[in-house]
Design a protein around this motif. Sequence first.
Motif, PDB file in Angstrom:
ATOM      1  N   LYS A   1      43.906  31.290  30.555  1.00  0.00           N
ATOM      2  CA  LYS A   1      43.634  29.980  29.717  1.00  0.00           C
ATOM      3  C   LYS A   1      42.000  29.565  30.016  1.00  0.00           C
ATOM      4  N   GLY A   2      41.624  28.839  31.015  1.00  0.00           N
ATOM      5  CA  GLY A   2      40.249  28.505  31.305  1.00  0.00           C
ATOM      6  C   GLY A   2      39.800  29.548  31.984  1.00  0.00           C
ATOM      7  N   LYS A   3      38.630  29.379  32.504  1.00  0.00           N
ATOM      8  CA  LYS A   3      37.886  30.122  33.336  1.00  0.00           C
ATOM      9  C   LYS A   3      38.844  30.766  34.425  1.00  0.00           C
ATOM     10  N   THR A   4      38.596  32.008  34.384  1.00  0.00           N
ATOM     11  CA  THR A   4      39.599  32.676  35.329  1.00  0.00           C
ATOM     12  C   THR A   4      38.784  33.908  36.122  1.00  0.00           C
ATOM     13  N   LEU A   5      39.001  33.800  37.353  1.00  0.00           N
ATOM     14  CA  LEU A   5      38.346  34.837  38.303  1.00  0.00           C
ATOM     15  C   LEU A   5      39.209  35.981  38.249  1.00  0.00           C
ATOM     16  N   VAL A   6      38.907  37.210  37.825  1.00  0.00           N
ATOM     17  CA  VAL A   6      39.365  38.489  38.285  1.00  0.00           C
ATOM     18  C   VAL A   6      38.723  39.104  39.366  1.00  0.00           C
ATOM     19  N   ALA A   7      39.457  39.229  40.336  1.00  0.00           N
ATOM     20  CA  ALA A   7      38.983  39.626  41.746  1.00  0.00           C
ATOM     21  C   ALA A   7      39.701  40.852  42.275  1.00  0.00           C
ATOM     22  N   LEU A   8      39.009  41.788  42.526  1.00  0.00           N
ATOM     23  CA  LEU A   8      39.619  43.012  43.043  1.00  0.00           C
ATOM     24  C   LEU A   8      38.992  43.454  44.574  1.00  0.00           C
ATOM     25  N   ALA A   9      39.887  44.104  45.205  1.00  0.00           N
ATOM     26  CA  ALA A   9      39.567  44.766  46.502  1.00  0.00           C
ATOM     27  C   ALA A   9      40.070  45.844  46.588  1.00  0.00           C
ATOM     28  N   VAL A  10      39.603  47.115  46.669  1.00  0.00           N
ATOM     29  CA  VAL A  10      40.070  48.499  46.552  1.00  0.00           C
ATOM     30  C   VAL A  10      39.647  49.005  47.864  1.00  0.00           C
TER      31      VAL A  10
END
Lengths: 281, 281
Positions: B257-266
Amino acid sequence: MQIIESPEEMQRLALFLKRSGKTIGFVPTMGFLHAGHLSLMRLAREKCDVLVASIFVNPTQFGPNEDLDAYPRDFERDELLCEEEGVDIVFYPEPGNMYAADASVWVDEESLSGVLCGASRTGHFRGVCTVVAKLFNLVLPDLAVFGEKDAQQLRIIERMVRDLNFPVEIVRGAIVREPDGLAMSSRNKYLTELQRRNALCLRQALDHVVDLVGQGVVDVAVLGKSVANLMASVPDAVVDYVEFVDDETLQPVGRVKGKTLVALAVKIGTTRLIDNAVVVP
Amino acid sequence: MQIIESPEEMQRLALFLKRSGKTIGFVPTMGFLHAGHLSLMRLAREKCDVLVASIFVNPTQFGPNEDLDAYPRDFERDELLCEEEGVDIVFYPEPGNMYAADASVWVDEESLSGVLCGASRTGHFRGVCTVVAKLFNLVLPDLAVFGEKDAQQLRIIERMVRDLNFPVEIVRGAIVREPDGLAMSSRNKYLTELQRRNALCLRQALDHVVDLVGQGVVDVAVLGKSVANLMASVPDAVVDYVEFVDDETLQPVGRVKGKTLVALAVKIGTTRLIDNAVVVP
């Protein structure tokens, strides 16, 4: 004398003072000032260009069943006393301006905080450390004076300064007592006339320990029993703790060998009082 | 360029600089510098009189099974790179001078730290907050630059500055990438040639999410599944997490919806890499 309520304004002024090369002395208090606080201010006054005193009843160091709301307050009187002591700036923030509703960062001391007052007052020293760290960052003092009456707090603050590298010199201020020996405390106000007399047992117990150690009694079991007997004879007094701990680590000792902190917490009626002395064999 | 190893000397110099009215910019690093670090230095360089960079592989932010000892170090190369970027002071302390053997005071962040990397790296952000608080007190910066690659760390440091009132402006430095899109990291050094190619899946996954959100896909279940499919096709890649969280609170969201952080750790082989992007619907 200037009164500053806004944390941002306090910090701006402190930064300006530092950049101008002024040294800042600081005495943090919860207000309702007595001669003990004033002695700390006098000590700081001698050592700095600008003297800041804060008056803030810090909610985060009170437990849910403690006396936050009842804690005595009298800002007008405090203001006059600060003025008389040559305080330059009184920092007097609102709790709502000191803590965000979603505040989530805390300063924890994990070695000295679990004993003595920390054992019964869960979270107390976390609240103390956090507010003192905040105040240090807002007031930016070169030196700050803390009273020896709160012996554990003093040592925890010294540890915090060491472990977090605050550029602040901590100065210890001696306990100031009423003529009859009762340690000055804002909470003395809660005592009835009779309780006020019974409260002398704290100082008497400490004097008694000092005498016994002077006579060569160093076994803590013996010393503790002797204090317990003395306390048992005082109506209205319920001992919270009588502890003999290493003066630096605050870990319990079995015998008085090196510098030993004798720390007392006693409830007189509903009022919890503390006092302490450092003894050496 | 001056190299200072002693924390006391660093603080003395910082106090002197502040009293002389100089502004201090600060870039804390763990060394083994790459173009990402250098971009942070360039950002700080523009905004201050004196630029301090610290090089310190902080032991307290590594877990017992993490890569503290193996973490890559090359001080001589780092020194040259700092010099080229116009750094004035490199603060390069020994761990034994930063932490007392009986250190007992820690800075804890309790709301943003439990998710993302904090969920699997217990104590990591406590170590980060504590060392950054210490470094702030030793370097006394007016501003400090942190990279957006460590998105959670950046937000936690911003929260710490707010909640503990540090007089420090936090500046965000954009992620710097290799030409093919891999985010710069000192840990990229661990990758074999093949792993290096497979590591591109992090950026590809983020690009894929940005595309999907651009096409109006905002259901996090759908987005997550699509990323999982993409990752499943990459040999050697084991997803630690793919999370869609509110950019400020880091709490999981169900829809963008608002500012969304997409965070990955692989994990690529044994090397754990992170990357992130902020998306808006």
